[in-house]
Enzyme design. Structure first.
Site, PDB file in Angstrom:
ATOM      1  N   TYR A   1      53.464  63.005  42.630  1.00  0.00           N
ATOM      2  CA  TYR A   1      52.739  61.795  42.745  1.00  0.00           C
ATOM      3  C   TYR A   1      51.134  61.812  43.149  1.00  0.00           C
ATOM      4  O   TYR A   1      50.560  61.335  42.271  1.00  0.00           O
ATOM      5  CB  TYR A   1      53.164  60.739  43.597  1.00  0.00           C
ATOM      6  CG  TYR A   1      53.047  59.397  43.495  1.00  0.00           C
ATOM      7  CD1 TYR A   1      53.486  58.446  42.613  1.00  0.00           C
ATOM      8  CD2 TYR A   1      51.878  58.967  44.448  1.00  0.00           C
ATOM      9  CE1 TYR A   1      53.240  57.057  42.600  1.00  0.00           C
ATOM     10  CE2 TYR A   1      51.479  57.485  44.439  1.00  0.00           C
ATOM     11  CZ  TYR A   1      52.035  56.789  43.359  1.00  0.00           C
ATOM     12  OH  TYR A   1      51.889  55.379  43.379  1.00  0.00           O
TER      13      TYR A   1
ATOM     14  N   PHE B   1      33.835  45.452  20.413  1.00  0.00           N
ATOM     15  CA  PHE B   1      35.653  45.947  19.900  1.00  0.00           C
ATOM     16  C   PHE B   1      36.329  44.790  20.634  1.00  0.00           C
ATOM     17  O   PHE B   1      36.020  44.010  21.581  1.00  0.00           O
ATOM     18  CB  PHE B   1      36.036  47.323  20.434  1.00  0.00           C
ATOM     19  CG  PHE B   1      37.286  47.727  20.087  1.00  0.00           C
ATOM     20  CD1 PHE B   1      37.626  48.094  18.863  1.00  0.00           C
ATOM     21  CD2 PHE B   1      38.435  47.536  21.097  1.00  0.00           C
ATOM     22  CE1 PHE B   1      38.641  48.384  18.487  1.00  0.00           C
ATOM     23  CE2 PHE B   1      39.513  48.075  20.529  1.00  0.00           C
ATOM     24  CZ  PHE B   1      39.686  48.279  19.245  1.00  0.00           C
ATOM     25  N   THR B   2      37.430  44.640  20.097  1.00  0.00           N
ATOM     26  CA  THR B   2      38.481  43.349  20.134  1.00  0.00           C
ATOM     27  C   THR B   2      38.725  43.266  21.670  1.00  0.00           C
ATOM     28  O   THR B   2      38.396  42.130  22.345  1.00  0.00           O
ATOM     29  CB  THR B   2      39.697  43.468  19.401  1.00  0.00           C
ATOM     30  OG1 THR B   2      40.314  44.760  19.537  1.00  0.00           O
ATOM     31  CG2 THR B   2      39.545  43.144  18.046  1.00  0.00           C
TER      32      THR B   2
ATOM     33  N   ASP C   1      31.072  53.729  25.167  1.00  0.00           N
ATOM     34  CA  ASP C   1      32.570  53.785  24.967  1.00  0.00           C
ATOM     35  C   ASP C   1      32.710  55.046  24.015  1.00  0.00           C
ATOM     36  O   ASP C   1      32.290  54.880  22.947  1.00  0.00           O
ATOM     37  CB  ASP C   1      32.913  52.553  23.894  1.00  0.00           C
ATOM     38  CG  ASP C   1      34.367  52.310  23.674  1.00  0.00           C
ATOM     39  OD1 ASP C   1      34.976  53.423  23.933  1.00  0.00           O
ATOM     40  OD2 ASP C   1      34.802  51.285  23.325  1.00  0.00           O
TER      41      ASP C   1
ATOM     42  N   LYS D   1      42.837  57.982  21.193  1.00  0.00           N
ATOM     43  CA  LYS D   1      41.754  58.336  20.084  1.00  0.00           C
ATOM     44  C   LYS D   1      41.227  59.908  20.708  1.00  0.00           C
ATOM     45  O   LYS D   1      41.674  60.877  19.871  1.00  0.00           O
ATOM     46  CB  LYS D   1      40.715  57.628  19.768  1.00  0.00           C
ATOM     47  CG  LYS D   1      41.187  56.430  18.953  1.00  0.00           C
ATOM     48  CD  LYS D   1      41.512  55.045  20.127  1.00  0.00           C
ATOM     49  CE  LYS D   1      41.860  53.726  19.506  1.00  0.00           C
ATOM     50  NZ  LYS D   1      41.036  52.658  19.524  1.00  0.00           N
TER      51      LYS D   1
ATOM     52  N   ARG E   1      40.550  44.029   9.442  1.00  0.00           N
ATOM     53  CA  ARG E   1      39.521  43.696  10.368  1.00  0.00           C
ATOM     54  C   ARG E   1      38.575  42.850   9.453  1.00  0.00           C
ATOM     55  O   ARG E   1      37.490  43.190   8.878  1.00  0.00           O
ATOM     56  CB  ARG E   1      39.276  45.114  10.559  1.00  0.00           C
ATOM     57  CG  ARG E   1      40.176  46.209  11.250  1.00  0.00           C
ATOM     58  CD  ARG E   1      39.593  46.160  12.691  1.00  0.00           C
ATOM     59  NE  ARG E   1      40.484  45.137  13.375  1.00  0.00           N
ATOM     60  CZ  ARG E   1      41.104  45.386  14.671  1.00  0.00           C
ATOM     61  NH1 ARG E   1      40.610  46.544  15.391  1.00  0.00           N
ATOM     62  NH2 ARG E   1      41.754  44.552  15.222  1.00  0.00           N
TER      63      ARG E   1
ATOM     64  N   PHE F   1      45.671  38.009  15.919  1.00  0.00           N
ATOM     65  CA  PHE F   1      45.944  39.129  14.924  1.00  0.00           C
ATOM     66  C   PHE F   1      47.010  39.970  15.300  1.00  0.00           C
ATOM     67  O   PHE F   1      47.632  40.589  14.465  1.00  0.00           O
ATOM     68  CB  PHE F   1      44.596  40.135  14.574  1.00  0.00           C
ATOM     69  CG  PHE F   1      44.201  40.863  15.799  1.00  0.00           C
ATOM     70  CD1 PHE F   1      43.321  40.553  16.641  1.00  0.00           C
ATOM     71  CD2 PHE F   1      44.514  42.127  16.060  1.00  0.00           C
ATOM     72  CE1 PHE F   1      42.886  41.164  17.560  1.00  0.00           C
ATOM     73  CE2 PHE F   1      44.189  43.084  16.978  1.00  0.00           C
ATOM     74  CZ  PHE F   1      43.361  42.460  17.930  1.00  0.00           C
TER      75      PHE F   1
HETATM   76  C1  PLP Z   1      40.781  51.796  20.887  1.00  0.00           C
HETATM   77  C2  PLP Z   1      39.579  51.561  21.291  1.00  0.00           C
HETATM   78  C3  PLP Z   1      39.371  50.762  22.409  1.00  0.00           C
HETATM   79  C4  PLP Z   1      40.754  50.466  23.346  1.00  0.00           C
HETATM   80  O1  PLP Z   1      41.595  51.415  23.581  1.00  0.00           O
HETATM   81  P1  PLP Z   1      43.173  51.358  23.915  1.00  0.00           P
HETATM   82  O2  PLP Z   1      43.560  52.845  24.284  1.00  0.00           O
HETATM   83  O3  PLP Z   1      43.546  51.219  22.605  1.00  0.00           O
HETATM   84  O4  PLP Z   1      43.222  50.490  24.933  1.00  0.00           O
HETATM   85  C5  PLP Z   1      38.308  50.605  23.018  1.00  0.00           C
HETATM   86  N1  PLP Z   1      37.159  50.676  22.405  1.00  0.00           N
HETATM   87  C6  PLP Z   1      37.188  51.481  21.159  1.00  0.00           C
HETATM   88  C7  PLP Z   1      35.997  51.784  20.444  1.00  0.00           C
HETATM   89  C8  PLP Z   1      38.376  51.623  20.635  1.00  0.00           C
HETATM   90  O5  PLP Z   1      38.310  52.210  19.186  1.00  0.00           O
END
Ligand code: PLP
Length: 482
Positions: free
Chosen positions: A80, A132-133, A223, A266, A389, A455
């Protein structure tokens, strides 16, 4: 992937890996696809994956992992606190980014939650190249607002500009002058700008943004979720970087930033996330939120197996043959569609192939969601699941007026190392059929519209019986083929 020359015939992207584990796919007949699409409320997020042939919804958490990553999972230390697995991740992040303070999270948006809670207060502003969303949702939830400062050419659908994700520096200066530096929570640069077609910014542009931040004492947050693609494009397209290694370019990006956060769904091809920073003070302010929302500081909500695989995945990101696989497959698909006269975002970016639905379906008004309609039609025509999108992915104004998106895109993600070239050719073929029959496609209207992130959960229905007509035409053209 590599740039091997072919002796004869077409030049095609060449995979520098082989497939060792496979998963069976299923392609339901077109009549079943029509039913499934309606059961899902014409929202590709609500489709069951068993009904999907090629899942091109996202690159998130679905990239193929390497044998080295799978092997690393077996040696994970699941204590842990004080896990050796976490220490290995921390060392790798320090080595690659040169930042000392690390916070693990369960995914990218969790970093955005923590950043926004600590740095955003009511009335503050976050200038960024593009939103980003989930980023925008967290900033607005904390009372802040965003300013999108992507350079003009970023919003031109057809372009040869190599860095459509660049921030407009003059606009950044104007926003700071307008609001006053004290009202700026932080400046955010998004690598591989997701919502405008996976478009990169240049190293020079990041240096220019840094310069302005220094002039005003502002924090610069990177980011890095789509960093891998951005690194590849900088090496390919930026003259000053063509002789640098991916590792060197990574360090330049990091040296210009104060905070780096990423979705490891990603970057690193696993499921997780993390934040790196130089400031101990900032680290202390954010640290307390990790056990509250994520998990203890040495796992942050990630499974230790994923952490172990992430450490390997981050190192593999430094390999040009690994990070170019996505962009080269995408470039192949984009060029083949372009050759057929199908409107796509150019130049090819990262993440996926982006079809310009505003032009593809220029007879459908934005109020009837052309990109959503195209996503629905393509699934019916092919069993391929893409992601809208466009306007559907926007949020209405508080007074209920619709916010029309700058672009109406159907994103067809190409998760790394997942599809074969014959599957990509199938996708191109079905998109061409749909393009030739585009006048049959009609719009969509909401039957159920959630207020936040509509969405994801919203349900829609076609404005006419266009879907039945599309299926009839499919049968006429393809006989009893799937
Ligand atoms: C996917 C993404 C996020 C959010 O990440 P999650 O792991 O899906 O929460 C933030 N910024 C960008 C540019 C992304 O492509």
């Amino acid at each position: 992937m590599t740039t091997v020359k072919f002796y004869g015939g077409e030049a095609i992207p060449l995979e520098m890996h082989k497939v060792r584990i496979v998963q069976k796919l299923h392609l339901p007949p077109v009549e079943r696809r029509l039913e499934a699409m309606n059961e899902a409320g014409n929202n590709t997020f609500l489709l069951q994956n068993v009904e999907v042939f090629m899942d091109m919804l996202t690159d998130s958490g679905v990239n193929a992992m390497s044998d080295q990553q799978l092997a690393a999972m077996m040696i994970a230390d699941d204590s842990y606190a004080g896990s050796a697995t976490y220490t290995r991740l921390e060392s790798k992040l320090r080595e690659l980014f040169g930042m000392h303070y690390i916070l693990p999270t369960h995914q990218g948006r969790a970093c955005e939650n923590i950043l926004a809670q600590v740095l955003v207060s009511p009335g503050t502003v976050v200038p960024m190249n593009y939103h980003f969303t989930t980023t925008k949702a967290h900033i607005t939830l904390n009372g802040g607002s965003i300013e999108e400062l992507v350079a003009e050419e970023g919003l031109e659908v057809v372009s040869v500009h190599p860095f459509k994700g660049n921030m407009d520096i003059a606009k950044l200066r104007a926003v700071i002058a307008n609001h006053g530096a004290t009202q700026i929570a932080f400046v955010r640069m998004e690598a591989g700008t997701n919502l405008i077609g996976g478009q990169p910014f240049s190293l020079q542009n990041l240096a220019d943004v840094r310069q302005v931040c220094d002039e005003h004492g502002l924090l610069l947050v990177l980011d890095a979720s789509l960093l891998a693609d951005n690194l590849y494009f900088v090496k390919e397209r930026e003259e000053a970087c063509k002789d640098m290694s991916i590792r060197e370019i990574t360090r330049r990006f990091a040296d210009l930033s104060d905070v780096i956060y990423f979705s490891a769904r990603k970057l690193g091809c696993v499921r997780g996330g993390g934040m790196c920073m130089r400031s101990e003070d900032l680290y202390r302010r954010m640290r307390g939120l990790v056990p509250l929302y994520e998990g203890f500081l040495t796992y942050g909500g990630m499974s230790v197996r994923e952490i172990e695989a992430l450490t390997v995945g981050l190192e593999e990101t430094m390999d040009e043959d690994m990070i170019n696989q996505g962009p080269l497959f995408i470039a192949y698909m984009v060029e083949e569609l372009e050759r057929r006269g199908i409107p796509v975002i150019t130049p090819a970016g990262g993440l996926g192939c982006h079809i310009n639905a505003l032009k593809f379906l220029d007879h459908i008004p934005q109020s009837e969601y052309p990109a959503g309609a195209l996503a629905s039609a393509l699934y019916i025509a092919s069993g391929i699941r893409g992601m809208e999108r466009g306007t559907l992915s926007e949020q209405r104004e508080p007074d209920g007026t619709e916010v029309f998106a700058n672009m109406e895109l159907l994103r067809l993600a190409l998760p790394r190392r997942v599809f074969t070239l014959s599957q990509v050719k199938y996708a191109i073929d079905r998109i061409q059929w749909l393009y030739d029959n585009r006048r049959l496609v009609g719009g969509l209207v909401f039957t159920e519209e959630p207020e936040i992130l509509r969405f994801f959960f919203g349900r829609l229905t076609p404005v006419s019986n266009w879907q039945q007509e599309l299926v009839a035409k499919f049968r006429q053209d393809f006989g009893d083929s799937l």
